[in-house]
Design a protein around this motif. Structure first.
Motif, PDB file in Angstrom:
ATOM      1  N   ASN A 198      -3.393   2.142  30.493  1.00 48.04           N
ATOM      2  CA  ASN A 198      -4.634   1.353  30.417  1.00 48.04           C
ATOM      3  C   ASN A 198      -5.869   2.203  30.705  1.00 48.04           C
ATOM      4  O   ASN A 198      -6.857   1.713  31.212  1.00 48.04           O
ATOM      5  CB  ASN A 198      -4.567   0.153  31.368  1.00 48.04           C
ATOM      6  N   ASP A 199      -5.781   3.489  30.354  1.00 46.52           N
ATOM      7  CA  ASP A 199      -6.975   4.329  30.507  1.00 46.52           C
ATOM      8  C   ASP A 199      -7.904   4.105  29.315  1.00 46.52           C
ATOM      9  O   ASP A 199      -7.576   3.374  28.374  1.00 46.52           O
ATOM     10  CB  ASP A 199      -6.575   5.806  30.645  1.00 46.52           C
ATOM     11  N   ALA A 200      -9.066   4.726  29.371  1.00 51.25           N
ATOM     12  CA  ALA A 200     -10.100   4.474  28.363  1.00 51.25           C
ATOM     13  C   ALA A 200      -9.609   4.824  26.961  1.00 51.25           C
ATOM     14  O   ALA A 200      -9.908   4.111  25.989  1.00 51.25           O
ATOM     15  CB  ALA A 200     -11.343   5.285  28.706  1.00 51.25           C
ATOM     16  N   ASP A 201      -8.867   5.921  26.874  1.00 52.66           N
ATOM     17  CA  ASP A 201      -8.369   6.369  25.575  1.00 52.66           C
ATOM     18  C   ASP A 201      -7.423   5.333  24.971  1.00 52.66           C
ATOM     19  O   ASP A 201      -7.567   4.940  23.803  1.00 52.66           O
ATOM     20  CB  ASP A 201      -7.653   7.716  25.793  1.00 52.66           C
ATOM     21  N   ALA A 202      -6.469   4.857  25.775  1.00 51.69           N
ATOM     22  CA  ALA A 202      -5.508   3.868  25.292  1.00 51.69           C
ATOM     23  C   ALA A 202      -6.199   2.535  24.992  1.00 51.69           C
ATOM     24  O   ALA A 202      -5.874   1.861  24.006  1.00 51.69           O
ATOM     25  CB  ALA A 202      -4.400   3.680  26.317  1.00 51.69           C
ATOM     26  N   MET A 203      -7.179   2.188  25.838  1.00 51.82           N
ATOM     27  CA  MET A 203      -7.896   0.926  25.632  1.00 51.82           C
ATOM     28  C   MET A 203      -8.677   0.951  24.318  1.00 51.82           C
ATOM     29  O   MET A 203      -8.797  -0.065  23.630  1.00 51.82           O
ATOM     30  CB  MET A 203      -8.861   0.664  26.798  1.00 51.82           C
ATOM     31  N   GLN A 204      -9.205   2.138  23.997  1.00 51.06           N
ATOM     32  CA  GLN A 204      -9.964   2.276  22.742  1.00 51.06           C
ATOM     33  C   GLN A 204      -9.061   2.011  21.537  1.00 51.06           C
ATOM     34  O   GLN A 204      -9.448   1.324  20.590  1.00 51.06           O
ATOM     35  CB  GLN A 204     -10.578   3.679  22.657  1.00 51.06           C
ATOM     36  N   LEU A 205      -7.850   2.550  21.622  1.00 52.48           N
ATOM     37  CA  LEU A 205      -6.896   2.336  20.539  1.00 52.48           C
ATOM     38  C   LEU A 205      -6.569   0.841  20.409  1.00 52.48           C
ATOM     39  O   LEU A 205      -6.589   0.283  19.301  1.00 52.48           O
ATOM     40  CB  LEU A 205      -5.621   3.143  20.801  1.00 52.48           C
ATOM     41  N   LYS A 206      -6.270   0.207  21.535  1.00 50.82           N
ATOM     42  CA  LYS A 206      -5.925  -1.214  21.536  1.00 50.82           C
ATOM     43  C   LYS A 206      -7.069  -2.051  20.934  1.00 50.82           C
ATOM     44  O   LYS A 206      -6.850  -2.961  20.118  1.00 50.82           O
ATOM     45  CB  LYS A 206      -5.618  -1.642  22.981  1.00 50.82           C
ATOM     46  N   GLN A 207      -8.300  -1.683  21.351  1.00 50.28           N
ATOM     47  CA  GLN A 207      -9.475  -2.423  20.866  1.00 50.28           C
ATOM     48  C   GLN A 207      -9.618  -2.294  19.344  1.00 50.28           C
ATOM     49  O   GLN A 207      -9.880  -3.279  18.646  1.00 50.28           O
ATOM     50  CB  GLN A 207     -10.716  -1.861  21.565  1.00 50.28           C
TER      51      GLN A 207
END
Lengths: 425, 317
Positions: free
Chosen positions: B39-48
């Protein structure tokens, strides 16, 4: 300068000068002006003659301080600290207003012969009471000695002098104001590697009104300085505690070779000794009641008695400087061969003795800077030398030795000079 | 079989796969994405991005692989691609895709096998990297190489700048791979190391891996160490006053060190900056980071009272 400062200065100066055998008309006029309560010093200054008034205020402050130093064989430390702090504040104000490029004030680096501190870091030397006192008194006596031998104009050189040249310029200002020695008696050469220090010196000298005494101000590595005229006296102090980090030794050796045969080198003698001590007692317990004020006179006898004196490992005079045995290791590092000491059997109470390098500076005659009198004479522990114990967290460079072993010392000449303890072959 | 359309399920955890996702979407080949629980920024960006694009996605549950196998089947995926995905997949999932499961790895395998191939290639000052598409086997990163392509590695690349290059190049690389897969033109080659060449592993760097060793690393080693860890690991680590400081950027410079120990601060001042002695000369510490912020070397020195002559990484004399 504020009114409070001007008032206190006037009061003490007037008292001192009532007993002085040397004073000048200009100075007395200034004193009378300052004593007049209806014409406080600051308020009497007009915009047009501000520079002159500032000079007079600074000169008065310097004279007051130097007179206290010279008149008292044993300084009243509290009073002298106050005077030196006031002098420092005056010089600091000039320094800050001198429009010296901040980059030049803050620059610090390691040079071939040692650490070169930033001008901003150097200026506080002026407040180091016992160091300033010993050098001012020593220099005054040395100049008097030289003057008894010759009437010629003396050439004084002060290498690595820093932005205030704190161990000499106050004395020169005192001479100027009191008329004791004039510009025909003394000529000064100041040398420093830092352009920021040079810029400061020019302003300070102008403000002190002693430009006439100045032979030259050189921005260069002191070890590369070549005099045009003979050098009669050298005044040098470029070291940190344990005679470490700065380039005192190479600069001293360079100037010892340049000085006239009957010249005087200040300090006259520096003695470095190896001592074993109990670290906690040495550096913590003996000073617990001193409220942060430490000096040789306040060392506890118990601590002194508990120390184990291993012996002198280096003694520097203008003569010994010329015959130091040196081993060149490479283009950047060479070693000066120093003394060898025997590690004796130790009292079992000294379970983890700490090797410290102790410095005593004989500035001139009876003027000394002893251990703890100044930051430069605080004993320096060598944490790498482990005598009769094995450290829990061994570090690269640790030297494990025991009672009965000998320690051979070298003085390392490189960008960060200092002592190196070894086990002799 | 050759004419069956590609229906690809992507296992990913980083936004660097977004260009690849876009290409797959354009080609109508992506059926779903499986994410990790990061749930870091990089992973969250992908999810978004996935949610905004209404791209089917789900989180991988390592404790329930059967459910994941069913999800793959429900998407009717016939091709699996692992790209920036750290979990090891069980055979039940690997075997769920008829056209096979593949892993995109950013190195010339078998060199730099492991979780952080880009980090170690930057750190080891490789002049070129690779994209390797390998067949997924039960053992990590050990399958045959199906396709390989060189990837430029600039001398000033950081982990993220090289990651960005990889993101762009991998999108085209995956398309080339799919075309060849469809045309049955892929030739599997076993991972063979050159005889006599030691294999270099690429694990997730430990805290010790991030530390600067002034006694063994030269100026270029330290500079590369800083770039490799920039920005994910706060660069390379140095110690001062018992605090750990991140070195994000450093540049070897010509400055004599006058025989002082490596790690000693040689110079503080404009315009040269903060310069430290190294084994082979000197290094300018350009950018430092600590909890209080990111600083130029010079600003850091001034703010925190760093002095010339102090020694990084051990107790000053």
């Amino acid at each position: 300068m504020n009114n409070e400062f001007a008032g206190s200065t006037v009061f003490s100066t007037a008292t001192d000068f009532s007993e002085s055998e040397i004073s000048t008309g200009a100075l007395n006029d200034l004193l009378r002006q300052q004593l007049n309560p209806t014409k406080p010093f600051e308020l009497s200054v007009t915009q047009n003659n501000e520079t002159e008034q500032n000079h007079q205020g600074l000169a008065l402050c310097v004279v007051n301080t130097v007179k206290e130093i010279l008149d008292n064989e044993k300084p009243n430390v509290v009073s002298l600290e106050q005077n030196l702090t006031t002098l420092f504040e005056n010089l600091h104000q000039i320094y800050q207003q001198a429009n010296i490029d901040p980059a030049l004030r803050k620059r610090q680096f390691i040079a071939r012969h040692g650490l070169v501190m930033s001008p901003d870091h150097c200026i506080t030397t002026q407040k180091d009471t016992l160091r300033v006192c010993a050098f001012i008194r020593g220099a005054h006596q040395a100049i008097a000695t030289l003057k008894t031998k010759s009437d010629e104009c003396l050439h004084l050189v002060y290498p690595a002098c820093g932005p205030f040249a704190p161990l000499l310029l106050p004395l020169i200002t005192y001479y100027k104001e009191t008329g004791l020695y004039d510009e025909n008696d003394l000529r000064i050469t100041l040398i420093d590697m830092q352009q920021g220090a040079i810029d400061s010196l020019k302003v300070i000298i102008h403000e002190m009104g002693i430009a006439g005494y100045i032979n030259d101000i050189c921005c260069q590595d002191a070890c590369e300085y070549q005099p045009i005229s003979p050098i009669h006296m050298v005044i040098l102090e470029a070291m940190q505690h344990g005679f470490s980090r700065e380039g005192h030794l190479p600069i001293a050796r360079h100037f010892a070779a340049l000085m006239e045969g009957n010249g005087i080198f200040l300090p006259q003698e520096i003695s470095l000794r190896a001592v074993l001590t109990a670290g906690q007692q040495e550096f913590v317990e003996q000073w617990q009641d001193e409220n942060g004020h430490v000096c040789a006179a306040d060392m506890q006898q118990q601590t002194i008695n508990a120390r184990v004196q291993l012996g002198e490992i280096l003694n520097l005079t203008s003569t010994s400087l010329l015959t130091l045995p040196e081993r060149v290791l490479d283009e950047n590092i060479s070693l000066i061969e120093c003394g060898e000491v025997l590690l004796p059997e130790l009292d079992e109470r000294m379970s983890k003795p700490l090797l410290v390098i102790c410095t005593q500076i004989k500035v001139y005659g009876d003027e000394y800077i002893d251990e703890y009198d100044s930051g430069i004479t605080h004993p320096l522990p060598d944490m790498h030398v482990c005598v009769n114990f094995v450290p829990h967290d061994a570090k690269p460079g640790d030297l494990l030795v025991k009672s009965g072993d000998k320690l051979k010392f070298f003085y390392r000449l490189n960008g960060l000079p200092g002592f190196l303890a070894t086990i002799p072959a | 079989m050759e004419n069956e359309a590609i229906r690809l399920v992507l296992f990913a955890s980083s936004s660097v796969v977004i260009p690849t996702i876009n290409k797959l979407l354009q080609a109508g080949q992506l059926v779903g994405v499986v994410l990790t629980a990061r749930n870091d920024a990089d992973a969250m960006q992908l999810k978004q991005q996935l949610d905004q694009g209404n791209i089917p996605n789900t989180y991988y549950q390592p404790e329930n692989p059967e459910q994941m196998a069913h999800q793959v089947e429900s998407w009717r995926a016939n091709t699996g691609l692992i790209f920036t995905f750290s979990h090891k997949l069980p055979l039940s999932i690997i075997n769920a895709c008829s056209k096979g499961f593949y892993n995109l790895h950013a190195s010339a395998l078998p060199q730099y096998r492991g979780a952080m191939p880009l980090y170690w290639q930057i750190r080891n000052r490789e002049s070129q990297s690779y994209l390797s598409m390998i067949k997924v086997e039960e053992a990590f990163d050990s399958g045959d190489i199906m396709l390989q392509q060189a990837m430029p590695l600039h001398a000033l690349d950081t982990l993220n700048s090289l990651g960005r290059v990889m993101a762009e190049q991998s999108a085209e690389f995956v398309q080339e791979f799919i075309v060849k897969l469809q045309d049955n033109r892929l030739v599997a080659k076993p991972q063979l190391s050159e005889i006599g060449l030691a294999l270099i592993a690429a694990p997730m760097p430990s805290q010790q891996d991030l530390m600067i060793n002034w006694q063994s690393m030269n100026s270029h080693d330290i500079s590369a160490l800083a770039r490799a860890g920039n920005p994910l690991f706060n660069g390379a680590m140095l110690v001062w006053n018992q605090s750990i400081i991140g070195l994000l950027q450093a540049t070897p410079v010509q400055q004599p060190n006058y025989g002082v120990p490596a790690g000693t601060v040689l110079h503080i001042g404009e315009p040269e900056g903060l310069i430290v002695a190294t084994l082979d000369g000197a290094l300018r510490l350009d950018v430092l980071t600590i909890t209080e912020g990111v600083f130029s070397g010079l600003t850091f020195s001034e703010r925190f009272g760093l002095d010339a002559g102090i020694l990084f990484g051990s107790t000053p004399e």
